[in-house]
Design an enzyme around this catalytic site. Structure first.
Site, PDB file in Angstrom:
ATOM      1  N   ARG A   1      29.623  42.531  24.114  1.00 37.01           N
ATOM      2  CA  ARG A   1      30.586  43.946  23.418  1.00 37.01           C
ATOM      3  C   ARG A   1      29.945  43.723  22.375  1.00 37.01           C
ATOM      4  O   ARG A   1      30.937  44.912  21.787  1.00 37.01           O
ATOM      5  CB  ARG A   1      32.162  43.212  24.084  1.00 37.01           C
ATOM      6  CG  ARG A   1      32.198  43.871  25.832  1.00 37.01           C
ATOM      7  CD  ARG A   1      33.879  43.162  25.575  1.00 37.01           C
ATOM      8  NE  ARG A   1      33.927  42.199  25.793  1.00 37.01           N
ATOM      9  CZ  ARG A   1      34.825  40.518  25.596  1.00 37.01           C
ATOM     10  NH1 ARG A   1      36.153  41.542  26.424  1.00 37.01           N
ATOM     11  NH2 ARG A   1      35.302  39.220  25.816  1.00 37.01           N
TER      12      ARG A   1
ATOM     13  N   ASP B   1      26.168  34.787  34.423  1.00 36.14           N
ATOM     14  CA  ASP B   1      27.439  34.502  33.838  1.00 36.14           C
ATOM     15  C   ASP B   1      27.994  33.071  35.184  1.00 36.14           C
ATOM     16  O   ASP B   1      26.986  32.802  35.714  1.00 36.14           O
ATOM     17  CB  ASP B   1      28.879  35.180  34.390  1.00 36.14           C
ATOM     18  CG  ASP B   1      29.941  34.945  34.370  1.00 36.14           C
ATOM     19  OD1 ASP B   1      30.873  35.212  32.803  1.00 36.14           O
ATOM     20  OD2 ASP B   1      30.815  34.106  34.711  1.00 36.14           O
TER      21      ASP B   1
ATOM     22  N   TYR C   1      37.186  26.111  37.692  1.00 39.26           N
ATOM     23  CA  TYR C   1      36.916  27.650  37.693  1.00 39.26           C
ATOM     24  C   TYR C   1      37.690  27.818  39.621  1.00 39.26           C
ATOM     25  O   TYR C   1      38.645  28.698  40.270  1.00 39.26           O
ATOM     26  CB  TYR C   1      36.514  28.242  37.668  1.00 39.26           C
ATOM     27  CG  TYR C   1      36.203  29.082  36.631  1.00 39.26           C
ATOM     28  CD1 TYR C   1      37.032  29.509  35.314  1.00 39.26           C
ATOM     29  CD2 TYR C   1      34.661  29.269  36.021  1.00 39.26           C
ATOM     30  CE1 TYR C   1      37.102  30.031  33.982  1.00 39.26           C
ATOM     31  CE2 TYR C   1      34.819  29.308  34.297  1.00 39.26           C
ATOM     32  CZ  TYR C   1      35.491  30.046  34.352  1.00 39.26           C
ATOM     33  OH  TYR C   1      36.103  30.367  32.654  1.00 39.26           O
TER      34      TYR C   1
END
Length: 365
Positions: free
Chosen positions: A36, A81, A156
């Protein structure tokens, strides 16, 4: 998948440093250098979900290459990712903007572990993307692949998403060790299969990235994580240089260095010369500029780069380290000015030939 012939990277600074040789200049790459902070990234990703973009060969290649073109870094880091191998295995996981990876059906007991799918095939889209990337990189620019470490992926899965305290994860680890180890034994083949896809496709080095291991005590890390991270690194031993990095893992550096990587990443909280004394044997250092310093202006960055290079030089001169790859102490922050990143790379390369005086010898950094 046909294995790609390994490139001749004898002139690549990052590979030379990772192998303990003297590079032509201090190699530098940044975690999250593709992302980003770059306007071109925001443009090509517009309207495309994060995980979807990781399975689009042309797009993942373009994003991987953007910072190499703009910043003159010495390596590309594969755009991917941590949860990509879980998605590829068939687990229902999505990356929710502003939150992170969210798992539809969290793993809470032995039955959940037993039903967890395992990745047992190449991820063709990623291999195709790697082929595109390698066709553009020069013989001085390395491509680094990466996989998430098993503790982070387990957290996760167990928590169902990002967690501030990892309470369910730690509870399973200590109260239900059989379930925990069964989960680890399920995750390792999935992680190594995804790593194998990258290696066979031609990556030049790899990083094992552990986002959340810093929440563990050394005892718990050794008992419940280290054996599995070791297996992952061993799966590509002797094939490519291996980097091991975790966030806030200063107290775990000794244990993490036992996993077997040639390069140990150090976050910005621990000076490199101190970090090197914690390794079980001399390793190549990677790090460790505080990402926030990229907001502080050129003179601050220059001073910090000089300091970090001096720390690395002292570690090398003392025999505690065998080389240095410059990086941040974690990832580029999303609001970082892209020009500040380019300027930091320029400064790091400019200072490559400065000699730091030591009491008994000089070390070139």
């Amino acid at each position: 998948m046909i294995r790609r012939t390994r490139r001749d990277l004898s002139a690549a600074p990052l590979i030379a440093a990772a192998q303990g040789h003297t590079p032509s200049r201090t190699p530098v790459w940044f975690m999250r250098q593709a992302g980003r902070s770059l306007p071109e990234y925001r443009q090509v990703r517009e309207g495309i979900p994060m995980l979807e973009s990781c399975f689009m060969p042309e797009l993942l290649a373009e994003i991987t290459l953007q910072p190499v073109r703009r910043h003159d870094v010495d390596a590309a880091i594969l755009f991917s990712d941590i949860v990509v191998p879980l998605k590829a295995a068939g687990i229902d996981v999505e990356i929710v903007p502003g939150k992170g990876p969210v798992v539809a059906q969290p793993v809470r007991d032995q039955r959940d572990v037993a039903s967890l799918p395992v990745l047992d095939h190449d991820v063709a889209e990623v291999a195709q993307g790697i082929a595109i990337i390698l066709d553009e990189l020069t013989d001085t620019q390395a491509l680094i692949g990466f996989v998430g470490a098993p503790f982070t992926l387990a957290s996760y899965l167990i928590e169902g998403g990002p967690s501030k305290n990892h309470e369910r994860t730690k509870a399973m680890m200590r109260a239900e060790p059989d379930t925990w180890h069964a989960l680890m034994e399920k995750l390792v083949p999935t992680i190594t299969a995804f790593l194998r896809t990258q290696v066979d496709a031609g990556i030049d080095a790899m990083q094992l990235f552990d986002s959340w291991a810093g929440f563990l005590t050394e005892r718990d890390y050794r008992d419940h994580v280290l054996p599995y991270s070791t297996q992952i690194l061993e799966s590509v031993a002797g094939e490519i240089p291996r980097i091991h990095f975790g966030v806030t893992t200063g107290e775990l550096l000794g244990a993490m260095s036992e996993a077997g990587s040639e390069v140990m990443g150090v976050d910005w909280r621990v000076p490199l010369d101190i970090a090197a004394t914690r390794f079980t044997s001399p390793r190549v250092l990677q790090g460790n500029l505080d990402p926030a310093m990229l907001f502080a202006g050129t003179e601050v960055v220059r001073a910090e780069v000089t300091r970090i290079k001096a720390e690395a030089a002292r570690a090398i001169a003392s025999g505690a380290a065998t080389g240095h790859i410059f990086n941040l102490g974690h990832g580029v922050l999303p609001t970082t000015d892209a020009d500040a990143i380019t300027e930091a790379v320029r400064i790091i390369h400019e200072l490559s030939l400065i000699h730091i005086s030591e009491p008994t010898r000089q070390a070139e950094i």
